[in-house]
Design a protein around this motif. Structure first.
Motif, short mmCIF file in Angstrom:
data_model
loop_
_atom_site.label_atom_id
_atom_site.label_comp_id
_atom_site.label_asym_id
_atom_site.label_seq_id
_atom_site.Cartn_x
_atom_site.Cartn_y
_atom_site.Cartn_z
N GLY A 19 34.07 35.23 12.25
CA GLY A 19 35.32 36.01 12.81
C GLY A 19 36.32 35.10 13.39
O GLY A 19 37.77 35.40 13.03
N SER A 20 36.06 33.92 14.24
CA SER A 20 36.87 33.39 14.67
C SER A 20 37.60 32.16 13.70
O SER A 20 38.63 31.84 13.92
N LEU A 21 36.90 32.07 12.73
CA LEU A 21 37.25 31.19 11.63
C LEU A 21 38.65 31.89 10.73
O LEU A 21 39.71 31.24 10.41
N VAL A 22 38.65 33.40 10.88
CA VAL A 22 39.57 33.86 10.25
C VAL A 22 40.98 33.72 11.09
O VAL A 22 42.06 33.63 10.55
N ALA A 23 40.81 33.85 12.55
CA ALA A 23 42.05 33.53 13.03
C ALA A 23 42.71 31.82 12.89
O ALA A 23 43.88 31.79 12.76
N ALA A 24 41.47 31.21 13.00
CA ALA A 24 41.88 29.72 12.76
C ALA A 24 42.74 29.36 11.51
O ALA A 24 43.79 29.06 11.41
N LEU A 25 41.77 30.09 10.26
CA LEU A 25 42.65 29.81 9.08
C LEU A 25 43.93 30.36 8.92
O LEU A 25 44.86 29.84 8.28
N ALA A 26 44.16 31.73 9.38
CA ALA A 26 45.38 32.36 9.07
C ALA A 26 46.49 31.45 10.10
O ALA A 26 47.44 31.67 9.44
N SER A 27 46.17 31.22 11.11
CA SER A 27 47.32 30.60 11.91
C SER A 27 47.71 29.20 10.92
O SER A 27 48.69 28.87 11.06
N TRP A 28 46.59 28.50 10.54
CA TRP A 28 46.86 27.25 9.95
C TRP A 28 47.86 27.53 8.57
O TRP A 28 48.56 26.77 8.52
N LEU A 29 47.22 28.68 8.10
CA LEU A 29 47.96 28.97 6.79
C LEU A 29 49.37 29.20 6.82
O LEU A 29 50.26 29.02 6.18
N ASP A 30 49.43 30.12 8.15
CA ASP A 30 51.16 30.68 8.14
C ASP A 30 51.79 29.26 8.82
O ASP A 30 52.99 29.22 8.30
N ALA A 31 51.37 28.29 9.40
CA ALA A 31 51.98 27.30 9.81
C ALA A 31 52.44 26.53 8.74
O ALA A 31 53.50 26.06 8.45
N ARG A 32 51.33 26.09 7.67
CA ARG A 32 51.51 25.28 6.43
C ARG A 32 52.60 26.08 5.45
O ARG A 32 53.37 25.48 4.97
N ALA A 33 52.44 27.39 5.48
CA ALA A 33 53.39 28.12 4.43
C ALA A 33 54.86 28.03 4.86
O ALA A 33 55.67 28.12 4.27
N HIS A 34 54.79 28.19 6.45
CA HIS A 34 56.27 27.78 6.81
C HIS A 34 56.76 26.35 7.11
O HIS A 34 57.67 26.23 7.63
N ARG A 35 56.18 25.60 6.54
CA ARG A 35 56.24 24.10 6.69
C ARG A 35 56.43 23.96 8.14
O ARG A 35 57.23 22.91 8.73
N GLY A 36 55.36 24.52 8.96
CA GLY A 36 55.69 24.14 10.33
C GLY A 36 54.50 23.31 10.91
O GLY A 36 53.76 22.56 10.11
N LEU A 270 41.14 37.89 5.06
CA LEU A 270 42.66 37.97 5.23
C LEU A 270 43.36 38.61 3.85
O LEU A 270 44.54 38.71 3.68
N GLY A 271 42.69 39.14 2.94
CA GLY A 271 43.11 39.88 1.70
C GLY A 271 43.92 38.74 0.81
O GLY A 271 44.72 39.45 0.09
N LEU A 272 43.37 37.81 0.85
CA LEU A 272 44.11 36.65 -0.35
C LEU A 272 43.53 36.72 -1.43
O LEU A 272 44.08 36.00 -2.31
N GLY A 273 42.65 37.43 -1.86
CA GLY A 273 42.14 37.50 -3.21
C GLY A 273 41.37 36.37 -3.62
O GLY A 273 41.00 35.54 -2.74
N ALA A 274 41.09 36.08 -4.84
CA ALA A 274 40.22 34.98 -5.24
C ALA A 274 40.88 33.80 -5.15
O ALA A 274 42.09 33.55 -5.83
N ALA A 285 44.92 24.14 -0.41
CA ALA A 285 46.49 24.36 -0.96
C ALA A 285 46.66 25.45 -1.79
O ALA A 285 47.56 26.16 -1.84
N ALA A 286 45.54 25.95 -2.46
CA ALA A 286 45.62 27.30 -3.11
C ALA A 286 45.91 28.63 -2.24
O ALA A 286 46.64 29.58 -2.48
N ALA A 287 45.13 28.48 -0.99
CA ALA A 287 45.04 29.51 -0.06
C ALA A 287 46.87 29.72 0.48
O ALA A 287 47.27 30.86 0.76
N THR A 288 47.15 28.33 0.69
CA THR A 288 48.68 28.40 1.18
C THR A 288 49.51 29.01 0.35
O THR A 288 50.43 29.98 0.91
N ALA A 289 49.37 28.74 -0.97
CA ALA A 289 50.32 29.34 -1.86
C ALA A 289 50.06 30.79 -1.83
O ALA A 289 51.04 31.57 -2.01
N ALA A 290 48.88 31.39 -1.83
CA ALA A 290 48.65 32.72 -1.72
C ALA A 290 49.25 33.40 -0.53
O ALA A 290 49.57 34.55 -0.44
N TRP A 291 49.16 32.79 0.60
CA TRP A 291 49.51 33.17 2.00
C TRP A 291 51.02 33.04 1.89
O TRP A 291 51.50 34.45 2.42
#
Ligand code: GLU
Length: 296
Positions: A19-36, A270-274, A285-291
């Protein structure tokens, strides 16, 4: 680099689980996706609930998943002076006040008004000490949930990037809430608001179980003259009893030996698909693109 700053803020009460990894991964992906930038803050203000060594273990679990903060982590237990200064400002502006009530005082006052509905074990404080302590000894410090009459207070309205339009009448639903506990410990609400602002957080991405705290945090931000970040609350992983996954309902610590499996499961929630990738770095890297595609 954009102006985006995100964070993951675990409480070191035990190891990370699915459960806690979901929040960790989402916050990381969102930061990477925004180049933040992505920061980690260890929320260890509730010392009695913290487990020795859990902070370092969490950092190792994150690192095994390729989630490495862009600056050294901060520990809330070292930041009491910042919380004290904020509390001082809230007292000076009339937003915070000392409270002498014990739990049984609060129960009695609520019963006398014919109100006794607890909210997740928490009582809606009836405002007894707003008018002063009348010689009683101060215990906790509380934040006003309205400056004047509760009935005239508008709802706090906010937008969640996943859940959409949200609103809460803090005064009726939660009441005047604790900023510093009777045992001297800082309350989560104050610490999180002070730190999000001090760290320049622009985007809070965290589990949906915390969404209900957001209006209290917005109230505090406004009273302290701090900016309100954007919010995104992620789906929860449920335990066997249908409640949020936690140690209490059987969450197993993340398996450091197989971080990819754990990341895949978090991406599924997170509903990111395969997501393809046979190494952690490729997967991320692939998850960041999907996010990026999902939030675009
Ligand atoms: N420390 C909180 C928790 O682990 C999270 C706080 C937040 O992200 O605002 O539940």
């Amino acid at each position: 680099m954009s102006g985006y700053v995100g964070r993951f803020a675990p409480s070191p009460t035990g190891p990370l689980h699915a459960g806690s990894l979901v929040a960790a991964l989402a916050s990381w992906l969102d930061a990477r996706a925004h180049r933040g930038r992505w920061l980690v803050r260890i929320e260890d203000v509730d010392a009695p609930r913290c487990v020795a060594g859990a902070d370092q273990f969490i950092l190792r679990q994150l690192a095994a998943c390729g989630l490495v903060p862009d600056a050294p982590p901060v520990w809330q237990s070292t930041r009491g002076a910042l919380y004290q200064a904020a509390l001082g400002r809230l007292v000076a502006s009339g937003w915070a006040y000392p409270c002498a009530c014990t739990r049984s005082d609060i129960e009695r006052a609520l019963a006398a008004r014919g109100q006794s509905k607890p909210r997740g074990g928490e009582l809606v404080y009836p405002g007894t000490c707003r008018a002063g302590l009348h010689g009683r000894a101060p215990r906790a410090m509380r934040m006003r949930s309205s400056f004047g009459d509760c009935g005239h207070e508008p709802d706090i309205e906010w937008h969640d990037r996943r859940l959409g339009a949200q609103r809460q009448h803090v005064c009726e639903t939660v009441g005047d809430f604790v900023l510093k506990r009777a045992d001297g410990l800082w309350a989560y609400q104050l610490a999180v608001v002070v730190d999000d602002a001090a760290q320049g957080i622009t985007d809070v991405v965290r589990g949906a179980d915390l969404a209900d705290n957001t209006p209290r945090q917005i109230l505090l931000q406004r009273a302290l003259g701090l900016p309100t970040p954007r919010y995104l609350h992620t789906p929860l992983v449920l335990g066997g009893n249908g409640e949020k996954l936690s140690k209490q309902n059987g969450a197993a610590p993340l398996d450091l030996g197989d971080p990819l499996a754990a990341l895949r499961e978090a991406a599924r929630v997170l509903g990111l698909g395969a997501i393809h990738g046979t190494a952690v770095a490729d997967f991320l890297a692939a998850a960041t693109a999907a996010w990026r595609e999902a939030v675009a």
